[in-house]
Design a protein around this motif. Structure first.
Motif, mmCIF file in Angstrom:
data_model
loop_
_atom_site.group_PDB
_atom_site.id
_atom_site.type_symbol
_atom_site.label_atom_id
_atom_site.label_comp_id
_atom_site.label_asym_id
_atom_site.label_seq_id
_atom_site.Cartn_x
_atom_site.Cartn_y
_atom_site.Cartn_z
ATOM 1 N N GLN A 196 0.831 -1.204 0.000
ATOM 2 C CA GLN A 196 0.000 0.000 0.000
ATOM 3 C C GLN A 196 0.867 1.257 0.000
ATOM 4 O O GLN A 196 0.581 2.218 -0.728
ATOM 5 C CB GLN A 196 -0.907 0.001 1.227
ATOM 6 N N ALA A 197 1.906 1.254 0.808
ATOM 7 C CA ALA A 197 2.809 2.408 0.840
ATOM 8 C C ALA A 197 3.445 2.642 -0.536
ATOM 9 O O ALA A 197 3.556 3.781 -0.995
ATOM 10 C CB ALA A 197 3.880 2.204 1.899
ATOM 11 N N LYS A 198 3.848 1.562 -1.210
ATOM 12 C CA LYS A 198 4.447 1.702 -2.542
ATOM 13 C C LYS A 198 3.444 2.262 -3.544
ATOM 14 O O LYS A 198 3.798 3.057 -4.412
ATOM 15 C CB LYS A 198 4.959 0.347 -3.024
ATOM 16 N N ARG A 199 2.193 1.834 -3.430
ATOM 17 C CA ARG A 199 1.174 2.271 -4.390
ATOM 18 C C ARG A 199 0.787 3.735 -4.192
ATOM 19 O O ARG A 199 0.476 4.434 -5.160
ATOM 20 C CB ARG A 199 -0.076 1.397 -4.273
ATOM 21 N N LEU A 200 0.782 4.208 -2.949
ATOM 22 C CA LEU A 200 0.169 5.499 -2.657
ATOM 23 C C LEU A 200 1.142 6.628 -2.314
ATOM 24 O O LEU A 200 0.864 7.787 -2.595
ATOM 25 C CB LEU A 200 -0.817 5.355 -1.483
ATOM 26 N N ALA A 201 2.244 6.305 -1.682
ATOM 27 C CA ALA A 201 3.042 7.349 -1.042
ATOM 28 C C ALA A 201 3.867 8.170 -2.017
ATOM 29 O O ALA A 201 4.455 7.646 -2.961
ATOM 30 C CB ALA A 201 3.968 6.737 0.004
ATOM 31 N N ASN A 202 3.910 9.470 -1.768
ATOM 32 C CA ASN A 202 4.905 10.346 -2.375
ATOM 33 C C ASN A 202 6.131 10.463 -1.475
ATOM 34 O O ASN A 202 7.241 10.703 -1.951
ATOM 35 C CB ASN A 202 4.338 11.748 -2.590
ATOM 36 N N ARG A 203 5.886 10.250 -0.181
ATOM 37 C CA ARG A 203 6.934 10.441 0.816
ATOM 38 C C ARG A 203 6.719 9.428 1.930
ATOM 39 O O ARG A 203 5.583 9.088 2.267
ATOM 40 C CB ARG A 203 6.848 11.852 1.372
ATOM 41 N N VAL A 204 7.804 8.933 2.505
ATOM 42 C CA VAL A 204 7.729 7.966 3.594
ATOM 43 C C VAL A 204 8.439 8.521 4.824
ATOM 44 O O VAL A 204 9.591 8.977 4.739
ATOM 45 C CB VAL A 204 8.364 6.617 3.192
ATOM 46 N N LEU A 205 7.753 8.479 5.948
ATOM 47 C CA LEU A 205 8.350 8.721 7.252
ATOM 48 C C LEU A 205 8.387 7.366 7.951
ATOM 49 O O LEU A 205 7.338 6.802 8.272
ATOM 50 C CB LEU A 205 7.521 9.705 8.085
ATOM 51 N N PHE A 206 9.590 6.822 8.162
ATOM 52 C CA PHE A 206 9.703 5.505 8.778
ATOM 53 C C PHE A 206 9.993 5.656 10.267
ATOM 54 O O PHE A 206 10.979 6.285 10.666
ATOM 55 C CB PHE A 206 10.806 4.679 8.120
ATOM 56 N N LEU A 207 9.120 5.065 11.080
ATOM 57 C CA LEU A 207 9.235 5.149 12.531
ATOM 58 C C LEU A 207 9.633 3.797 13.111
ATOM 59 O O LEU A 207 9.179 2.748 12.644
ATOM 60 C CB LEU A 207 7.903 5.583 13.158
ATOM 61 N N HIS A 208 10.443 3.849 14.154
ATOM 62 C CA HIS A 208 10.829 2.636 14.880
ATOM 63 C C HIS A 208 11.032 3.016 16.343
ATOM 64 O O HIS A 208 11.800 3.923 16.666
ATOM 65 C CB HIS A 208 12.117 2.055 14.296
ATOM 66 N N ARG A 209 10.296 2.336 17.216
ATOM 67 C CA ARG A 209 10.376 2.586 18.656
ATOM 68 C C ARG A 209 10.173 4.054 19.001
ATOM 69 O O ARG A 209 10.851 4.612 19.867
ATOM 70 C CB ARG A 209 11.715 2.096 19.209
ATOM 71 N N GLY A 210 9.247 4.676 18.299
ATOM 72 C CA GLY A 210 8.913 6.058 18.595
ATOM 73 C C GLY A 210 9.839 7.084 18.001
ATOM 74 O O GLY A 210 9.618 8.284 18.166
ATOM 75 N N ARG A 211 10.869 6.652 17.291
ATOM 76 C CA ARG A 211 11.816 7.576 16.677
ATOM 77 C C ARG A 211 11.622 7.613 15.169
ATOM 78 O O ARG A 211 11.337 6.593 14.543
ATOM 79 C CB ARG A 211 13.259 7.166 16.999
ATOM 80 N N LEU A 212 11.809 8.781 14.600
ATOM 81 C CA LEU A 212 11.792 8.921 13.145
ATOM 82 C C LEU A 212 13.192 8.613 12.641
ATOM 83 O O LEU A 212 14.125 9.386 12.849
ATOM 84 C CB LEU A 212 11.379 10.342 12.751
ATOM 85 N N VAL A 213 13.338 7.470 11.966
ATOM 86 C CA VAL A 213 14.676 7.054 11.550
ATOM 87 C C VAL A 213 14.931 7.313 10.070
ATOM 88 O O VAL A 213 16.087 7.228 9.626
ATOM 89 C CB VAL A 213 14.937 5.568 11.882
#
Length: 240
Positions: A196-213
């Motif tokens: 879904q992210a590949k189909r829709l996103a222009n931009r990705v914010l990837f989060l892990h353990r509450g941090r934006l990595v």
């Protein structure tokens, strides 16, 4: 559709949220400009839903600042949110939309016009008089989006809007979201669905353990993420 001054960009500056004795969102910073679809991506428990709720104002940050352009937060609210499980009032489909408009101070002819436009735009005209809670899951999510759309938001937040839907309903919701972006509505949504992210996103914010990595254009992110946590997630590995 728009007032003179836009509420965007939305600025999230070193925001943290503490709960259960720990930081659930940990010093996160990013900005949301006008246009496009931004996906908050990451495993369960990464802080995606909390981040959306903080941006929408349902929660207050423990630290940091969330600010709208031109100081709009205190003057006008032109952002709306759709939840993973739609909240349906014990009313008809049309009355669910009308209630949201009434709560926003929209009355009379304009409220009726917006209701009619939302029912038509989202294919719910034939369901207008039916109890909203008797709709299928996909129809309820369409109604939730229609209700938000009727408020004429500049920015629409969605929290994993298709996680409980079958593939056909998911495809329909994705098509609607692409249409909203084409209309000029800025969309920010959470998902852990890579396809879904590949189909829709222009931009990705990837989060892990509450941090934006990682914060990158979607094409660059999926071509080769920089953060090891993101690489592991794309490879299908369990990350904690």
């Amino acid at each position: 559709m728009r007032d003179i001054a836009s509420i965007l960009p939305l600025s999230v500056d070193r925001v943290s949220f503490t709960g259960e004795g720990r930081k659930l969102v940990d010093v996160v910073s990013f900005a949301v400009p006008a246009g496009g679809l931004t996906v908050l991506l990451g495993p369960n428990g990464a802080g995606k839903s909390l981040t959306l709720r903080l941006c929408h104002g349902l929660l207050k940050p423990s630290a940091g600042e969330i600010a709208w352009a031109n100081g709009a937060a205190g003057r006008v609210k032109r952002h709306a949110m759709v939840f993973q499980k739609p909240i349906m009032l014990r009313r008809s489909v049309e009355a669910n939309i009308a209630h949201a408009l009434a709560a926003a101070g929209i009355s009379g002819i304009e409220r009726r016009q917006r209701c009619g436009a939302a029912l038509d735009r989202f294919g719910l005209g034939e369901r207008a008089a039916q109890p909203a809670r008797l709709l299928s899951g996909g129809e309820q999510q369409r109604l939730a989006i229609a209700r938000a759309w009727a408020l004429r938001p500049e920015l629409l937040f969605l929290d994993e809007p298709t996680s409980q839907l079958d593939p056909a309903a998911t495809r329909q919701i994705e098509e609607l979201l692409s249409g909203l972006v084409a209309e000029g509505i800025t969309v920010m949504m959470s998902t852990h669905d890579l396809g879904q992210a590949k189909r829709l996103a222009n931009r990705v914010l990837f989060l892990h353990r509450g941090r934006l990595v990682e914060d990158r254009p979607a094409a660059d992110f999926f071509a080769g993420p920089l953060a090891p946590e993101a690489r592991a997630f794309l490879a299908g590995e369990l990350i904690w």
